[in-house]
Scaffold this active site. Structure first.
Site, short mmCIF file in Angstrom:
data_model
loop_
_atom_site.label_atom_id
_atom_site.label_comp_id
_atom_site.label_asym_id
_atom_site.label_seq_id
_atom_site.Cartn_x
_atom_site.Cartn_y
_atom_site.Cartn_z
N GLU B 60 0.96 -1.65 0.45
CA GLU B 60 0.41 -0.04 0.16
C GLU B 60 0.91 1.11 -0.52
O GLU B 60 0.79 2.34 -0.74
CB GLU B 60 -1.16 -0.16 1.48
CG GLU B 60 -2.39 -0.75 0.96
CD GLU B 60 -1.89 -1.90 1.03
OE1 GLU B 60 -0.90 -2.75 1.68
OE2 GLU B 60 -2.68 -3.27 1.24
N HIS B 129 -10.05 -6.29 10.12
CA HIS B 129 -10.57 -5.48 8.52
C HIS B 129 -11.93 -5.20 9.00
O HIS B 129 -13.02 -5.47 7.95
CB HIS B 129 -10.72 -7.14 7.97
CG HIS B 129 -9.32 -7.60 7.10
ND1 HIS B 129 -8.09 -8.94 8.81
CD2 HIS B 129 -9.03 -7.53 6.44
CE1 HIS B 129 -7.54 -8.79 7.52
NE2 HIS B 129 -7.47 -8.20 6.94
#
Lengths: 432, 324
Positions: B60, B129
């Site tokens: 990322e 998550h």
């Protein structure tokens, strides 16, 4: 006059939320001796008698017979001195006064609310505070129905409704008393437009003392104190918009729907912001060394003015303010300092300096507001101005008359009162 | 109008913008061949090829730096970060590059990229998550942060975000992807920075974004049964914030509940509360109430997760307390 609460804290009601008022042993205005039976209330287990803890007079009754009162509430008060006939003993609740006259007429929903002991701070929502202030209601006279006795809008509404009914019943209804909406103001507007004079930072409305008598006869004047200044020290403002709102509110309260504006320095900026607000019909504008037309301002002057605590410290700054120090009336420094020493004034002014002139810069630009004016507009500036440079006058739009005065500093109204009065008169007259 | 799922609306927005502007391209983890974990980029690789639709390695940090440089050099990248929980890995590029280059180079650099990501709880996805990190992103001056709640806004705002010359973080919610709604056909954009009043009311204003708008609307139904008329304002953009819409609603109702799925401490709900006090203090008839996630990790256990997440019932309780 001092009053003392009659409390039910000691009435054995710890396990209950409310107690029932069974009977008052005396009526409002009766003398009281320590140990006298005042009132009987019903608690969890039994009727409890509450006795007077001091000598005095029974002044107010907040909970009538047959009503429930929250535990901890104040049932009434004992006054040190005999209350005047027909009047509550203290700045007490209006409803309580009515109740004292005829306890059974108390409105029913008051039973579930509490009224604070006299002198304690009212807990109210910001909205309720604002509504009460604009309606001229004393929060101390209102019982709060919110959590922890907080006064909410619904309580103000109820108080206003009660007041309207009172006036209706008495056949002397005064519509202004309950108006909170600015929409209603124009109906009260004066016939002739007055000249509204707005002074500058650190000053007060007396700065127009010399000019006002020199205006042509027939011109009405209203000199306002800026927020945080003079009589308005309790209500400082932190932005030019807020100043405009507060001034506009005050003019509306006075029933002024249209006016000629005259503003000096910060007051000039305030006049422009007030015109831009659009709540007032502005007939003409005269600005003396106004703020808002450029970023520069003499930061040391502002700071010095706000900080000075002695005549010696203030005098040099006042010298900066004028072109010729001889133009200052004798005793001006003493008077200015006296004004500053009044409760709250210095703090209010220092706070305003910080928010209005951050880092020594004018934190607002009103050239746009000036450009939008569609009425006669005049700008007066001393060429020797050392507080706000006269060069700012160059930003005036073409329709503005600009007068640059020789030998004059930042305060034309003190340094050249005759010419200033003449120019204000001409502006006002030209507007018709 | 066409009935669409939220994910389909986003897909349509990407497809239309890629068709209209060859400088738009998308990239991210599993977004090409696989079509994205939530199928938002489904079919794009087939239509636009592997140059404009790129599958990337798992990094990322590198991906966000790539978005920054691609945007600076004349393209309009759309980066997908699979979970908002991975946003902390993108922060250096956002905080030290994307948000400030326009400033330090005196306006000579434009930064037209979109970072799409999805967050939120309620899917049993556990502590790594399920997070909502809106506050962390909205804290950064120089980037826009938006979080639409309906398919129509999802499409219109994604199109607007792609055309915007500033970096835009586009926050989606995993439980919104399958929600359906009418979406206007054709090239319709929805401006960033404008709130929408989804339900008018007179007693209390409820401000929310993303999935919390759905909960707020349910809460409004519950409150109606309680005799309370709630106004639901979907802020849509967290930054820039539509302060005028907030003030206008509070001027009407004088009571406010602010809802955010993120943590409470230093959270977006705190920012909203402070904003309300800055601009509408004198309109408030009660303290502003916050409904947020408690300051704890999100549990994997479904009953525990449900107990923690802000919900319609919690919004209702907060509203009733505020109105006392």
């Amino acid at each position: 006059m001092a009053t003392h609460p009659i409390s039910i804290d000691s009435a054995g009601g710890e396990y209950m939320e409310t107690v029932l008022v069974i009977a008052w042993a005396m009526k409002s205005g009766d003398p009281v001796k320590t140990g006298d039976l005042l009132v009987t209330v019903e608690t969890a287990k039994a009727a409890t008698e509450i006795e007077a803890d001091r000598d005095g007079w029974l002044a107010e009754i907040f909970f009538a017979e047959g009503q429930e009162a929250p535990v901890g509430a104040v049932l009434g008060t004992i006054a040190d001195a005999k209350p005047m006939a027909g009047q509550p003993a203290s700045v007490g609740p209006a409803t309580a006064a009515a109740a004292a006259a005829n306890p059974r007429e108390l409105v029913a929903d008051e039973a579930s609310s509490s009224i604070r002991p006299p002198g304690s701070r009212a807990v109210a929502s910001p909205l309720a505070r604002r509504l009460a202030a604009s309606a001229g209601l004393d929060l101390a006279t209102i019982s709060g129905s919110g959590p922890h006795g907080r006064i909410k809008k619904r309580d103000i509404d109820a108080a206003l409704a009660a007041r309207t009914n009172e006036h209706d019943d008495a056949g002397q209804r005064t519509p202004t008393a309950v108006q909170t909406s600015p929409v209603a103001a124009p109906a009260l507007a004066r016939q002739t437009a007055p000249v509204v004079l707005i002074h500058g930072f650190g000053s007060d409305r007396s700065v127009w003392r010399q000019v006002v008598p020199l205006l042509q006869s027939g011109i009405d004047t209203i000199s306002l104190d800026l927020p945080g200044h003079g009589t308005e020290s309790a209500r400082p403002a932190s932005s030019i918009e807020e100043i405009a709102f507060l001034l506009s509110d005050r003019l509306e309260e006075m029933g002024v729907g249209n006016a000629h504006l005259v503003g000096h320095s910060l007051g000039g900026a305030a006049a422009l912001a007030l015109a831009r607000l659009g709540r007032l019909a502005v007939r003409s504008v005269t600005l003396l060394a106004p703020g808002g037309l450029g970023p520069e301002i003499n930061a040391s002057f502002i700071a010095g003015l706000a900080r000075a605590t002695t005549v010696q410290a203030l005098q040099p700054w006042l010298t900066v303010m004028v072109g010729d120090p001889a133009a200052l009336p004798s005793g001006y420094a003493q008077a200015a300092l006296r004004q500053m020493e009044k409760a709250g004034n210095r703090d209010a002014i220092a706070a305003m300096a910080e928010s209005l002139f951050p880092d020594g810069t004018q934190g607002f630009d009103l050239a746009g507001a000036l450009g939008e004016l569609a009425v006669p507009t005049r700008l007066i500036w001393g060429r020797l101005d050392r507080v706000i440079p006269a060069a700012h006058a160059a930003r005036a739009p073409g329709f503005t008359a600009v007068h640059l005065l020789d030998g004059v500093g930042h305060v034309p109204q003190i340094e050249a009162p005759v010419l200033t009065a003449r120019l204000i008169t001409e502006t006002v007259r030209s507007a018709g | 109008m066409a009935m669409m799922r939220y994910a389909e609306a986003l897909n349509a927005a990407l497809r239309e913008e890629m068709q209209a502007d060859p400088s738009v391209f998308v990239f991210g983890e599993d977004i090409g061949r696989y079509g994205g974990v939530f199928k938002v980029t489904k079919g794009l690789m087939e239509e636009f090829g592997e140059t404009r639709v790129r599958d990337t390695p798992i990094s990322e940090q590198a991906l966000t730096a790539m978005a920054v440089t691609a945007a600076m050099t004349g393209t309009r990248p759309v980066l997908e970060i699979m979970y908002a929980d991975f946003v902390p890995l993108t922060l250096d590029a956002l905080v030290n590059q994307a948000s400030i280059y326009n400033y330090i180079w005196n306006g000579q650099v434009k930064m037209p990229f979109v970072l799409r990501t999805q967050g939120g709880g309620g899917a049993g996805a556990g502590a790594q998550h399920s997070k909502s990190l809106d506050s962390m992103l909205a804290h950064i001056p120089g980037i826009k942060v938006v979080a639409p709640s309906t398919p129509a806004d999802a499409k219109g705002m994604l199109k607007a975000a792609i055309r915007d010359d500033q970096p835009v973080v586009f926050l989606e919610h995993k439980l919104l992807y399958n929600t359906r709604g009418e979406v206007p056909e054709g090239d319709v954009t929805v401006p960033l920075g404008k709130a929408a009043t989804l339900r008018e009311g007179s007693d209390i204003s409820i401000f929310a974004t993303s999935k919390m708008v759905v909960e707020a609307l349910k809460a409004a139904d519950l409150l109606a049964a309680d005799g309370v008329s709630a106004e639901i304002v979907d802020l849509r953009s967290l930054r820039p914030l539509d302060v005028n819409a907030i003030v206008a609603s509070i001027a009407k109702t004088h009571h406010a509940v602010v809802v955010n799925e993120g943590w409470r401490f230093c959270g977006y709900a705190a920012e909203l509360s402070a904003t309300i006090m800055d601009h509408a203090f004198d309109e408030l008839d009660a303290p502003v109430a916050r409904v947020t996630l408690p300051d704890m990790p999100i549990p994997y256990s479904e009953p525990l997760e449900t107990a923690m997440l802000p919900s319609a019932e919690k919004i209702r309780t907060a509203a009733l307390k505020t109105l006392k």
